[in-house]
Design an enzyme around this catalytic site. Structure first.
Site, PDB file in Angstrom:
ATOM      1  N   HIS A 469      47.650 163.780  84.964  1.00 17.40           N
ATOM      2  CA  HIS A 469      48.748 164.624  84.163  1.00 17.40           C
ATOM      3  C   HIS A 469      48.154 165.826  83.498  1.00 17.40           C
ATOM      4  O   HIS A 469      48.520 167.192  84.044  1.00 17.40           O
ATOM      5  CB  HIS A 469      49.509 163.988  83.102  1.00 17.40           C
ATOM      6  N   GLU A 470      47.178 165.795  82.767  1.00 18.07           N
ATOM      7  CA  GLU A 470      46.777 166.880  82.192  1.00 18.07           C
ATOM      8  C   GLU A 470      45.901 167.865  82.944  1.00 18.07           C
ATOM      9  O   GLU A 470      45.772 168.840  82.897  1.00 18.07           O
ATOM     10  CB  GLU A 470      45.619 166.331  80.995  1.00 18.07           C
ATOM     11  N   HIS A 473      48.158 170.357  84.476  1.00 21.11           N
ATOM     12  CA  HIS A 473      48.313 171.636  83.566  1.00 21.11           C
ATOM     13  C   HIS A 473      46.960 172.605  83.742  1.00 21.11           C
ATOM     14  O   HIS A 473      47.382 173.752  83.929  1.00 21.11           O
ATOM     15  CB  HIS A 473      48.566 171.115  82.159  1.00 21.11           C
ATOM     16  N   HIS A 476      47.235 174.463  86.930  1.00 15.62           N
ATOM     17  CA  HIS A 476      48.072 175.468  86.777  1.00 15.62           C
ATOM     18  C   HIS A 476      47.746 176.706  86.339  1.00 15.62           C
ATOM     19  O   HIS A 476      47.816 177.837  86.653  1.00 15.62           O
ATOM     20  CB  HIS A 476      49.170 174.920  85.988  1.00 15.62           C
TER      21      HIS A 476
END
Length: 680
Positions: A469-470, A473, A476
């Site tokens: 998940h991290e 980010h 991105h």
């Protein structure tokens, strides 16, 4: 001769990165004073350029420099908190907040920017200008006299209170420990977790084991400890942190801080002409209004409730029939859930953890990233960081020669410790600049259990999902070659869409091939067996419906709390939370439970009046991943398109445009419901 900012030594190569190991609390105030002075001079020059398109680039560069200096201070506070650093941060925060409040209401600067002809700008710069002018409006640039002064004072106070809230939660978390000398109390807890508790005791100069409220220790007890009273003790200590209840009642109490935050947020919203803080929050998000958000949440609750009630019934029956627990208490639920998972799916989370060394999981994660986005992740070149646990990684184009400059970098800090706030997060360290000559850098922070001396670190599968998940980010930020910092990567992205890449990447942590690549048993080296992976996938939706209701509960509480803040009477967080629970919750915590007092997402993070964003963005992420499912999916081509249409544009286009450009249509609800194991 200009002053040199001791916080930032940014440049074009790794040797000019922030000297984290040389930055002390004594450098913080000086560095921020220099950064603010430099920014003030740049803004003076910008005021003298009304209507000049070059003004935008000049302001972007100045804002970036200021943000990067302050970002380093905030990062260090979150991972190396100390009394000296807190004091320095508080003094520097007052300086930077006063400056930013004045800039936000600078009518001359706003007018100079408003005169820039948009037809002279690139699409990225047009988007940046639109968002910048909107931010001026939301900073009270249209206010006059006493109203403007009050708005600035409130804004600075809110910044200070947010930090105070976060500090209180950290202090309360660290203040409670339980020294255990009887091994029988820890029966059922996996050996790896007990070893971590023993190491914590040794570090504190104690024999036996030290149980703490840090996530690795807390979750191990709640999920595995057979001692019901031990689970109750931890549940009470954790659920009353920073409140007027519990073992440290009143010592770090956030009650007054919460009331003041809500009062000031209401004042700010009303001053800007909004009905309440929710309307103000939604002005910059995808969701059109509070009614739409509430309807979305209540629909999810309605769809989840039948399955959630059945799941809870299973837990209660199993607890009574197999474990002798006649009345299921909140502190029993994680333990009973784990036992039922073992019984129904032959899954033991401790066994799975023994198969997931952190090093192997990182290798599998980096392989997925490489396959999807045509890059390679390599160990960094010995950059001095803020703690011995922190590591650096470089992102290279696939096939780049050894010694070539990276296109991006990543600083990772993965283990829990005192002085480090809980949870997991990504943040930006440096932005993409000068066409990539200055490459972007991200922080990736988690709170996994540190390895016992002489052993390799292992993580649970839930923690593996968190890591993926991290990393979403992180990508991105790192894979967005937009040379306008305010709309590059995660910057400028609507908050209820910012979770799209992170939730998207989570799905790959469930793929059998990835699980194979991520696993090697700590003793035998064997990967997860096909049969065990099949059981993991069979249990993927196990007890998910109650978790969905919990997410709806948190989001509705946040929404209604901030809607009430716009009314004539100060909202009572506990009363509002109880009313929400009455409507959607299946399990009611005891009266003394104080969840809101440590709800940092909305009182000290970016999710105030926006916690619904996790579920809203999951509508996008689930549908995006659905394109990758099925044997006919060309994953390399899809990965390239996801990078091109979602990651690369960052905030330079509205999030829905990015999604539609990737998927070819607006998102469908079906994939979200399937992800939660719920039929429409």
């Amino acid at each position: 001769m200009p002053h040199v900012n001791p916080l930032v030594r940014f440049g074009r190569d790794s040797a000019s990165l922030p000297a984290f190991d040389a930055i002390g609390a004594e450098h913080v105030v000086e560095g921020i004073r220099i950064a603010v002075d430099d920014h003030a001079q740049a803004m003076e020059a910008c005021r003298a350029m009304p209507g000049d398109p070059a003004l935008l680039a000049r302001k972007e560069a100045a804002d970036l420099a200021l943000n990067q200096s302050w970002g380093i201070v905030g990062h260090l506070l979150s991972v190396t908190s100390s009394p000296a650093l807190r004091a320095a941060h508080a003094e520097a925060q007052a300086i930077i907040d006063a400056h930013l409040a004045a800039i936000g209401q600078d009518k001359a600067l706003h007018a100079a920017m408003a005169q820039i002809p948009t037809d002279a700008l690139s699409p990225e710069n047009r988007r940046a200008l639109t968002l910048a002018l909107q931010q001026f409006e939301l900073s009270g640039v249209a206010l006059e006299g006493e109203a403007a002064a009050r708005f600035s004072t409130n804004w600075m106070a809110l910044s200070r209170l947010s930090t105070a809230f976060s500090n209180a939660v950290l202090d309360a978390t660290q203040a409670w420990t339980l020294h255990v000398t009887d091994a029988e109390m820890l029966r059922g807890i996996p050996e790896a977790s007990r070893a971590g508790m023993a190491a914590a005791a040794e570090q504190a100069g104690l024999t036996g084991w030290l149980v703490t409220l840090h996530a690795p220790s807390y979750l191990a007890v709640m999920s595995h400890a057979e001692d019901r009273d031990l689970r109750r003790q931890l549940y009470a200590a954790f659920g009353t942190r920073a409140s007027d209840q519990g073992p440290n009642a009143g010592q770090f109490d956030n009650s007054a801080t919460m009331r003041e935050i809500l009062r000031l947020r209401a004042d700010q919203a009303l001053a800007l002409g909004f009905e309440d803080p929710v309307a103000q929050s939604l002005a910059t998000k995808m969701a059109p209004d509070a009614t739409t958000v509430e309807s979305f949440l209540l629909r999810l609750a309605q769809l989840a409730r039948p399955k959630a009630e059945a799941d809870l019934g299973d837990l209660r029956a199993f607890a009574a029939e197999q474990l002798g627990i006649e009345t299921l208490a909140p502190w029993d639920i994680p333990f009973v859930t784990e036992r039922l998972r073992q019984a129904r799916h032959a899954l033991d989370s401790a066994e799975i953890r023994d198969h997931l060394p952190l090093a192997k999981v990182l290798g599998a994660l980096f392989a997925v990233v490489g396959e999807l986005f045509d890059v390679e992740v390599r160990e960094g070149a010995g950059t001095a960081l803020w703690h011995a646990d922190a590591r650096s990684f470089e992102i290279h184009r696939r096939g780049a020669a050894a010694g070539a400059d990276p296109i991006a970098a990543l600083f990772a800090d993965m283990f829990a410790r005192d002085g480090k706030r809980g949870g997991a997060w990504m943040n930006t360290c440096r932005a993409y600049q000068d066409g990539g000559a200055i490459w972007p850098i991200a922080y990736l922070v988690t709170n996994f259990a540190p390895p016992a001396p002489g052993t390799a670190a292992t993580i649970t599968h839930d923690e593996m999902v968190t890591l993926f998940h991290e990393m979403g980010h992180v990508l991105h930020h790192l894979l967005s070659p937009v040379d306008v910092p305010s709309v590059a990567g995660v910057a400028g992205v609507e908050w209820d869409a910012v979770e799209l890449p992170s939730q998207f990447l989570e799905n790959f942590a469930w793929e059998p091939a990835v699980l194979k690549a991520a696993s090697a048993h700590v003793e035998t080296g064997a990967p997860l067996s096909d049969a065990l992976i099949e059981r993991m996938l069979g249990a993927r939706h196990f007890q998910l419906a109650p978790l969905l209701l919990r997410q709806v509960e948190f989001a509705l509480f946040d929404l209604r709390l901030h809607r009430a803040a716009g009314g004539p009477n100060a909202p009572d967080p506990q009363a509002i939370l109880e009313a929400v629970r009455e409507e959607v919750a299946l399990v009611r915590p005891p009266e003394w439970h104080r969840f809101a007092h440590a709800f940092s997402h909305i009182f000290a993070g970016g999710y105030a009046a926006g916690y619904y964003s996790y579920l809203w963005a999951e509508l996008l992420s689930s549908d995006a991943y659905a394109a990758f499912e099925g044997p006919a999916a060309d994953r390399r081509a899809l990965g390239a398109r996801f990078r091109q249409e979602v990651l690369s544009p960052g905030g330079s286009r509205p999030a829905m445009e990015n999604f539609v450009a990737f998927r070819g249509r607006e998102p469908s609800e079906a994939a979200l419901l399937e992800a939660w194991g719920i039929a429409a």
